[in-house]
Enzyme design. Structure first.
Site: not given
Lengths: 590, 298
Positions: A84, A134, A178, A194, A196, A260, A320, A415, A491
């Protein structure tokens, strides 16, 4: 450099600022002028405002059909997952990152590898969402990038050797990096990934020369920010003033909101523009309130990290809908008045135009066909919720009760893949997706050997024949000027040029060029694996080049739901492609 | 990032993903395990009293069971420590049939603390296909339930969870009790719920008076009470309304192709349950032992 031809060396010498083979490093001026200088790409976004617009016209709507590969470079190994990164180019060298926290320096003329750096990743690392990166930041003679174990690593541009390395956050607590770092006038700015494990997002500034921390700004209300002087932390105010204004209990301590995807810098207002991720925990019924500054755009003072303004796209997010998508600065005329605006196409399906001097809402409109979670936006840009489409509380009936349908799906109307803005057409080119999701409670779920009421979900395409839609949107009217449908979800990033062109890639493997005014497809090339990277263009030796990374992966194959059916046969990859229009040969001229 | 970070959301679909060609995982069958001389058992990292490191040694009731399984097979024990994924489906994928994508092929022969739940084994994914067809879950060896402990200096008794509207409760962040207390009773307990990195830290906060109660699994609470017997903390006797399951059974899991291994391990565990060794193993750690319903529902 012995591999270069004499001609190339001559051209290079002209660009050198001092003798020998050492080539001048990247300066802050280079970065601040990146949007208008065409022979280098030294910022993520091709300009610190992130417009992804090139003033080059050598390749244009009349000749793009002649574009052909100049060279290709394989990232090698078995580490083929999603690619990416946006390539960066300086003095004939291209710098890219690959999956699994790798960096490559490649001769931009030939595709020959100059060096490669592989970060050694710790054993227990659990990045949530594939092993992508990225891109790098360039400053002086350093190539700086963030790793999956949440470190910044600065490499020497000529050798790939580590100059400094700095831990930004603890990967064991669930952090990663990232995004490409951002360089702004003496500072390197980074966010963290991050979410979760109940982490709290933060944006931090480092000294690019040695990796020393300069300031840190948590993105969740209630946490103290700091500036650092001589290694000492100085309190710089609590984000949002105080805790518990928009969060219940102590959930602000683990509130998520990770920035992020990094951010951009607008020199006209001297502001950093960052987006923040969704709040934690996932279920909105557990955290009644707006949950600032989750799912928001933040403007920060680059000197000390103070939050100048914020705009929250999805208060009390229950779907989300990360608020990380890029906020792109652009100016436009309203009558005789020039408006300093910023635009973003949010996960939640709405396109927002903000006054970037103060964060005030100017207008907003859907950029996808189907939005069910909200009926619209009020005059302040706040969503008018459609509560029937909010996923239920987890303590409600566990017997596969009510299924809630919400669109867009959690992967968003758009996204991470950045849109582009054309200064010629005044349009934004938005790589969007049309999908929704079903969410239901279920009694049979386990975590760490404990039973609980979980939720099941599935992503569903809205149309039988396409998910992706590349759209040209007018930010002044909300009108869609043209659209191009794509079977698989889009994407990859978008690039616009003064040559009346819009470039983007698709998971089917094509890099494509469209007429910026009407969306007519003018050229395509199959790269052999899905394109989910950011195309760039620059000029070198009097010719215009286009580069893009190819390599399918990222979030869609991990989370695709029914979409998995559409993408399951796409092969992974890892190839850097570079294109130009071949010079006419003497034979052809005869 | 991306996100369904969720404990909420089950990603059963992952099970339907094609295994990458370069990443074909080798499943060791019973005979190969015996011949190799070792059994690789997956247990959760840092999860007392089930499996954890103490003074450089692996400890916990699951570690003890793993030792017994290897010993009975006549092989050496190798542990594979698991960082838990968002839900158990992720753990199955990472440790039993595919391996995590950063560690392709690194899988265990058997996983402990797997649900022993027919509904879960037979679950269908959103396409109507079996969600766990690559996994065989068997050998129930323990029953678990929710439990809280309270500080009698601060609370007289805990007749129901409603009392936690008035008293701060400590939980492990990103855990089921955290989700439960944040959402039950229409969120009325959420303002008194305090989150800690792990339950041990929550218990320490109860000792200093920062919270007046803590909530976890029965084994976790029993263990903390036993470890801090001088603290004088007590078990609550309240119920947990709207919790889904009040009790659930735990067993083992192997790759579906590994039935012979499952029969061997299941026989070992059954013998341990029936002759009292399993209960003794829990007692050694100060834990009450509850028989799985497989042994009681007759």
């Amino acid at each position: 450099m012995t591999h270069r031809s004499p001609f190339v060396l001559t051209a290079l010498v002209a660009a050198m600022s001092f003798s020998g083979l050492a080539v001048a490093g990247v300066t802050y001026d280079d970065i601040n002028n990146d949007a208008t200088t065409t022979d280098s790409i030294v910022s993520y976004g091709m300009g610190t405002q992130g417009q992804r617009y090139s003033p080059l016209t050598m390749v244009n709507d009349t000749n793009v059909d002649q574009l052909q590969p100049a060279w290709a470079f394989s990232l090698g190994g078995e580490k083929q997952r999603g690619q990416q990164a946006q390539p960066m180019i300086k003095d004939g060298v291209m710098y890219i990152t690959g999956s699994y926290s790798r960096v490559f320096a490649v001769d931009a003329r030939t595709g020959k590898k100059l060096w490669q750096y592989d970060a050694r990743l710790p054993d227990g690392i659990m990045p949530c969402c594939d092993v992508i990166n990225r891109g790098v930041a360039l400053i002086d003679d350093l190539v700086i990038f963030g790793t999956l174990d949440a470190k910044l690593v600065a490499l020497h541009k000529d050798t790939g050797k580590v100059v400094w390395r700095k831990t930004v956050a603890d990967y064991k607590a669930g952090y990663a990096i990232t995004a490409a770092p951002l360089i702004v006038n003496g500072k390197l700015i980074t966010g963290v990934s991050g979410g979760e494990f109940g982490v709290v997002g933060k944006i931090e500034a480092y000294d690019p020369t040695n990796g020393e921390l300069l300031w840190t700004r948590p993105t969740i209300e209630g946490h103290m920010g700091y500036t650092y002087k001589d290694g000492k932390a100085i309190e710089a105010g609590i984000s949002g003033g105080e805790a518990n204004k928009t969060w219940p209990g102590d959930l602000w301590k683990t509130g998520g909101g990770a920035p992020w995807l990094g951010g951009f810098y607008d020199p006209e207002t001297n502001l950093l523009l960052f987006g923040t991720g969704n709040p934690a925990p996932w279920n909105s019924h557990m955290r009644k309130g707006d949950n600032l500054y989750s799912s928001s755009r933040l403007a920060l003072n680059p000197d000390d990290g103070t939050i100048t303004w914020h705009f929250q796209t999805t208060p009390n997010d229950g779907w989300d809908y990360d608020g990380v998508n890029e906020l792109v600065s652009f100016n436009y005329k309203e009558g005789n008045k020039e408006i300093k605006a910023a635009a973003t196409a949010d996960r939640n399906g709405f396109f927002y135009v903000l006054d970037r001097t103060n964060g005030k809402f100017i207008r907003g409109f859907p950029f996808v066909d189907t939005i069910t979670w909200a009926k619209g936006l009020d005059t302040n840009g706040r969503p008018i919720y459609s509560e029937d489409h909010r996923p239920g509380a987890p303590t409600e009936s566990g017997d596969q009760g009510k299924t809630v349908y919400a669109a867009p799906a959690f992967l968003g109307g758009k996204n991470w893949q950045p849109m582009a803005y054309s200064q010629d057409t005044g349009l934004f080119y938005v790589p969007s997706n049309e999908w929704g999701m079903d969410i239901w409670n279920e009694s049979t779920a386990y975590k760490k050997g404990a039973a609980y009421l979980g939720a099941g979900f599935t992503i569903k395409p809205i149309h039988d024949d396409y998910i992706g839609v590349l759209r040209a949107m007018d930010p002044k009217t909300g009108k869609e000027v043209w659209r191009v449908k794509n079977p698989a979800p889009l994407w990859g990033g978008v690039l616009s040029t003064k040559g009346n062109l819009v470039f983007t890639g698709n998971p089917e493997g094509y890099l494509m060029a469209f007429n910026a005014k009407n969306g007519e497809k003018l050229w395509e090339f199959n790269t052999g694996s899905g394109v989910i990277g950011n195309p760039v263009t620059w000029d070198m030796d009097g010719e215009q080049y286009v580069s893009v990374l190819s390599g399918w992966g990222g979030a869609v194959p991990l989370w695709g739901g029914q979409v998995a059916e559409i993408v399951k046969d796409f092969n992974q990859g890892g190839m850097l492609w570079t294109f130009k229009i071949p010079k006419p040969t003497p034979v052809a001229n005869r | 990032m991306l996100s369904l970070r969720v404990i909420g959301l089950c990603c059963c679909l992952l099970l339907a993903m094609p295994v990458q060609a370069f990443n074909i995982t080798h499943i060791r069958d019973h005979d190969e395990i015996i011949e190799s001389g070792y059994l690789k058992v997956a247990v959760y990292e840092n999860y007392p009293p089930y499996s954890f490191m103490q003074d450089g040694q692996p400890r916990g009731v699951d570690v003890e069971l793993a030792k017994a399984l290897a010993a009975e097979l006549g092989v050496e024990l190798r542990l594979q420590w698991m960082t838990p994924d968002e839900n158990f489906d992720g753990d199955l994928r990472n440790h039993l049939w595919k391996g995590h994508y950063l560690r392709p092929g690194q899988i265990a022969d058997v996983m402990l603390r797997a649900p022993n739940d027919k509904a879960y084994s037979n679950m269908r994914d959103d396409l109507g296909l079996p969600a766990h067809e690559l996994i065989h879950m068997f050998g129930p060896y323990q029953q678990e339930r929710w439990q809280a402990a309270y500080d009698p200096r601060k609370i007289d008794a805990v007749p129901s969870i409603a009392i936690f509207q008035y008293h701060p409760v400590g939980v492990e962040e990103d855990s089921i009790p955290a989700f439960y207390l944040a959402s039950v009773m229409n969120g009325q307990l959420s303002k008194m719920t305090r989150h800690y990195r792990n339950l041990g830290q929550a218990f320490a906060a109860m000792e200093t008076g920062e919270v007046h109660a803590v909530m976890g699994t029965q084994a976790e609470i029993d263990w903390l009470l036993a470890e801090h017997a001088d603290a004088g903390m007590q078990l609550t006797e309240n119920a947990y309304p709207n919790m889904g399951k009040q009790v659930w059974d735990l067993g083992m899991a192997v790759h579906d192709s590994n039935r012979q291994l499952a029969y061997a391990l299941g026989d070992i565990a059954e013998a341990m349950v029936l002759d009292g060794r399993m209960a003794a193993l829990y007692a050694d750690y100060g834990l009450r032992y509850m028989l799985p319903s497989y042994y009681t529902d007759i």
